[in-house]
Design a protein around this motif. Structure first.
Motif, PDB file in Angstrom:
ATOM      1  N   ASN A   1       0.866  -1.183   0.000  1.00  0.00           N
ATOM      2  CA  ASN A   1       0.000   0.000   0.000  1.00  0.00           C
ATOM      3  C   ASN A   1       0.903   1.232   0.000  1.00  0.00           C
ATOM      4  O   ASN A   1       2.008   1.183  -0.533  1.00  0.00           O
ATOM      5  CB  ASN A   1      -0.953  -0.014   1.209  1.00  0.00           C
ATOM      6  N   HIS A   2       0.474   2.319   0.605  1.00  0.00           N
ATOM      7  CA  HIS A   2       1.304   3.526   0.645  1.00  0.00           C
ATOM      8  C   HIS A   2       2.620   3.318   1.387  1.00  0.00           C
ATOM      9  O   HIS A   2       3.545   4.107   1.260  1.00  0.00           O
ATOM     10  CB  HIS A   2       0.531   4.681   1.310  1.00  0.00           C
ATOM     11  N   ASP A   3       2.698   2.236   2.195  1.00  0.00           N
ATOM     12  CA  ASP A   3       3.906   1.970   2.979  1.00  0.00           C
ATOM     13  C   ASP A   3       5.053   1.459   2.114  1.00  0.00           C
ATOM     14  O   ASP A   3       6.208   1.514   2.514  1.00  0.00           O
ATOM     15  CB  ASP A   3       3.582   0.945   4.072  1.00  0.00           C
ATOM     16  N   PHE A   4       4.755   0.975   0.911  1.00  0.00           N
ATOM     17  CA  PHE A   4       5.788   0.386   0.065  1.00  0.00           C
ATOM     18  C   PHE A   4       6.837   1.422  -0.310  1.00  0.00           C
ATOM     19  O   PHE A   4       6.523   2.483  -0.845  1.00  0.00           O
ATOM     20  CB  PHE A   4       5.157  -0.201  -1.204  1.00  0.00           C
ATOM     21  N   ASN A   5       8.115   1.085  -0.018  1.00  0.00           N
ATOM     22  CA  ASN A   5       9.199   2.037  -0.246  1.00  0.00           C
ATOM     23  C   ASN A   5      10.496   1.256  -0.456  1.00  0.00           C
ATOM     24  O   ASN A   5      11.040   0.672   0.483  1.00  0.00           O
ATOM     25  CB  ASN A   5       9.328   2.977   0.968  1.00  0.00           C
ATOM     26  N   VAL A   6      10.984   1.226  -1.708  1.00  0.00           N
ATOM     27  CA  VAL A   6      12.181   0.438  -1.990  1.00  0.00           C
ATOM     28  C   VAL A   6      13.423   1.030  -1.338  1.00  0.00           C
ATOM     29  O   VAL A   6      14.370   0.312  -1.008  1.00  0.00           O
ATOM     30  CB  VAL A   6      12.415   0.285  -3.509  1.00  0.00           C
ATOM     31  N   ARG A   7      13.452   2.344  -1.135  1.00  0.00           N
ATOM     32  CA  ARG A   7      14.608   2.949  -0.482  1.00  0.00           C
ATOM     33  C   ARG A   7      14.701   2.478   0.969  1.00  0.00           C
ATOM     34  O   ARG A   7      15.778   2.221   1.495  1.00  0.00           O
ATOM     35  CB  ARG A   7      14.508   4.485  -0.530  1.00  0.00           C
ATOM     36  N   ARG A   8      13.555   2.348   1.631  1.00  0.00           N
ATOM     37  CA  ARG A   8      13.568   1.837   2.998  1.00  0.00           C
ATOM     38  C   ARG A   8      13.951   0.362   3.015  1.00  0.00           C
ATOM     39  O   ARG A   8      14.658  -0.096   3.919  1.00  0.00           O
ATOM     40  CB  ARG A   8      12.204   2.032   3.653  1.00  0.00           C
ATOM     41  N   LEU A   9      13.505  -0.388   2.021  1.00  0.00           N
ATOM     42  CA  LEU A   9      13.886  -1.801   1.933  1.00  0.00           C
ATOM     43  C   LEU A   9      15.397  -1.950   1.820  1.00  0.00           C
ATOM     44  O   LEU A   9      15.991  -2.873   2.403  1.00  0.00           O
ATOM     45  CB  LEU A   9      13.199  -2.456   0.735  1.00  0.00           C
ATOM     46  N   GLU A  10      16.037  -1.054   1.079  1.00  0.00           N
ATOM     47  CA  GLU A  10      17.497  -1.104   0.963  1.00  0.00           C
ATOM     48  C   GLU A  10      18.152  -0.933   2.324  1.00  0.00           C
ATOM     49  O   GLU A  10      19.160  -1.594   2.632  1.00  0.00           O
ATOM     50  CB  GLU A  10      17.980  -0.025  -0.015  1.00  0.00           C
ATOM     51  N   ARG A  11      17.605  -0.070   3.156  1.00  0.00           N
ATOM     52  CA  ARG A  11      18.142   0.119   4.509  1.00  0.00           C
ATOM     53  C   ARG A  11      18.017  -1.167   5.325  1.00  0.00           C
ATOM     54  O   ARG A  11      18.945  -1.576   6.032  1.00  0.00           O
ATOM     55  CB  ARG A  11      17.416   1.255   5.222  1.00  0.00           C
ATOM     56  N   TYR A  12      16.851  -1.798   5.252  1.00  0.00           N
ATOM     57  CA  TYR A  12      16.645  -3.041   5.991  1.00  0.00           C
ATOM     58  C   TYR A  12      17.596  -4.133   5.511  1.00  0.00           C
ATOM     59  O   TYR A  12      18.090  -4.946   6.315  1.00  0.00           O
ATOM     60  CB  TYR A  12      15.198  -3.508   5.841  1.00  0.00           C
ATOM     61  N   LEU A  13      17.866  -4.174   4.220  1.00  0.00           N
ATOM     62  CA  LEU A  13      18.785  -5.175   3.687  1.00  0.00           C
ATOM     63  C   LEU A  13      20.201  -4.959   4.221  1.00  0.00           C
ATOM     64  O   LEU A  13      20.899  -5.919   4.571  1.00  0.00           O
ATOM     65  CB  LEU A  13      18.777  -5.134   2.159  1.00  0.00           C
ATOM     66  N   ILE A  14      20.632  -3.696   4.275  1.00  0.00           N
ATOM     67  CA  ILE A  14      21.957  -3.399   4.840  1.00  0.00           C
ATOM     68  C   ILE A  14      22.020  -3.878   6.285  1.00  0.00           C
ATOM     69  O   ILE A  14      22.996  -4.507   6.712  1.00  0.00           O
ATOM     70  CB  ILE A  14      22.265  -1.893   4.757  1.00  0.00           C
ATOM     71  N   MET A  15      20.965  -3.582   7.055  1.00  0.00           N
ATOM     72  CA  MET A  15      20.927  -4.005   8.449  1.00  0.00           C
ATOM     73  C   MET A  15      21.007  -5.520   8.562  1.00  0.00           C
ATOM     74  O   MET A  15      21.726  -6.065   9.410  1.00  0.00           O
ATOM     75  CB  MET A  15      19.645  -3.501   9.119  1.00  0.00           C
TER      76      MET A  15
END
Length: 368
Positions: A130-144
């Motif tokens: 939904n509106h929460d979808f954000n690939v830039r934030r996903l990249e952060r989670y992947l780094i973590m």
């Protein structure tokens, strides 16, 4: 030592050598028992041992030895405890050596690590369609995830609310090559079998994602019980209301355990241990083809990264986020060096008597 009940909470043969090392060095030999932290309530921890559920606090000696926050127990940690009051209470004396630790920079300007979960095998990164979808934030989670030594799996939740799932999956695949991506709907029962391939006895799964992404619903779905409260998200921006307020570990009927964490809309990277390179493998590969070894991928001649953008095979926003993550990690590392000097008693004479600094003083020293 038999630990049949602890096996349900993830105790396997790999922990035996680590436990033996602790008991041999302990000053309270014969009185220590293994337990796992299943919830963190601040001053007290809820633990599970062979005796069942108990409340535990950190020993005075262990607290004095804790030089940084990662020296304190976190949910998922195995600890050595001495039972008190016939097992109702316990004192934590040692943390068994971890095999992984998920952490982030705590919210705020001060340099402080926040433990998310310990001894995790797989991290389900939950993002709602939904509106929460954000690939830039996903990249952060992947780094973590890569920095923490755990295997990431991206879970695209609430697929029943999405009319074009394939386009979201394709967009996610571009920023997470090789990372498993699963679209699920707890409401319709879609995707559960795919998730359960990662769940079996002895494994620990953790959930991470923004408020409203559907983590609490997934907990109830996978456990088959209403263990977590759920709330609807606001329709105008799809934001949740922080249903989960603390970290907690749950048993799964299929075997294994699941750790739920509070929603994280702000995710600052604590450190970099190869996570940046793993997350941006496509850019790292292109770098090797650049004309200059010190290419910054901004305006240099013969830059293979910029050429890929011109040709349309690389998203410019992905490169921008790559540069942003590099700057953030460098800034964080400078903050850590300054904090280490202060803790060692080598702080600047401009420090106040309380040892605190203003934001301006911190930023000035970090940027020097």
């Amino acid at each position: 030592m038999e630990n049949h009940q602890l096996e349900a909470f993830g105790w396997t043969a790999e922990w035996q050598p680590k436990w033996k090392n602790i008991t041999e060095q302990s000053i309270v030999k014969g009185q220590m028992e293994p337990a796992r932290i299943v919830a963190d309530h601040g001053q007290k921890y809820e633990i599970r041992s062979e005796r069942g559920t108990s409340w535990a606090t950190l020993s005075g000696k262990a607290r004095l030895k804790a030089s940084e926050l990662r020296s304190y127990p976190g949910v998922g940690d195995w600890v050595a405890v001495k039972m008190m009051n016939e097992g109702d209470d316990a004192i934590i004396h040692e943390i068994v050596d971890r095999k992984s630790l998920i952490a982030r920079q705590a919210a705020g300007f001060e340099t402080k690590e926040q433990i998310i979960a310990a001894n995790v095998d797989t991290l389900f990164i939950v993002c709602a369609l939904n509106h929460d979808f954000n690939v830039r934030r996903l990249e952060r989670y992947l780094i973590m995830a890569w920095n923490s030594g755990v295997n990431p799996v991206i879970v695209l939740s609430k697929s029943d609310l999405c009319d074009d799932i394939s386009s979201y999956i394709a967009e996610t695949e571009l920023i997470a090559p090789g990372v498993p991506i699963i679209s699920v709907s707890a409401h319709l029962g879609i995707g559960r079998e795919q998730l359960e391939t990662y769940v079996y006895p002895g494994t620990t799964i953790a959930l991470a994602g923004s408020s409203g992404s559907g983590k609490s619903t997934m907990i109830n779905w996978l456990t088959g019980a209403e263990l977590q409260l759920t709330q609807d998200v606001r329709e105008d921006d799809s934001r949740g209301r922080h249903t989960t307020t603390h970290r907690e570990l749950f048993l799964l009927p299929q075997g294994g355990v699941l750790i739920d964490t509070p929603g994280m809309r702000e995710l600052s990277i604590w450190d970099d241990d190869g996570g940046l390179e793993r997350t941006f493998e496509d850019i790292e590969r292109l770098k090797e083809q650049c004309q200059f070894s010190d290419c910054q991928h901004k305006h240099e001649t013969g830059c293979a990264v910029l050429q890929a953008i011109d040709e349309g095979s690389l998203d410019r926003k992905r490169l921008e986020n790559y540069h942003k993550m590099q700057r953030e990690i460098r800034f964080q590392m400078r903050k850590e060096r300054i904090a280490a000097k202060r803790n060692a008693g080598r702080s600047s004479t401009s420090s106040s008597k309380s040892g605190k600094r203003s934001r301006q003083e911190w930023r000035k020293e970090i940027e020097e």
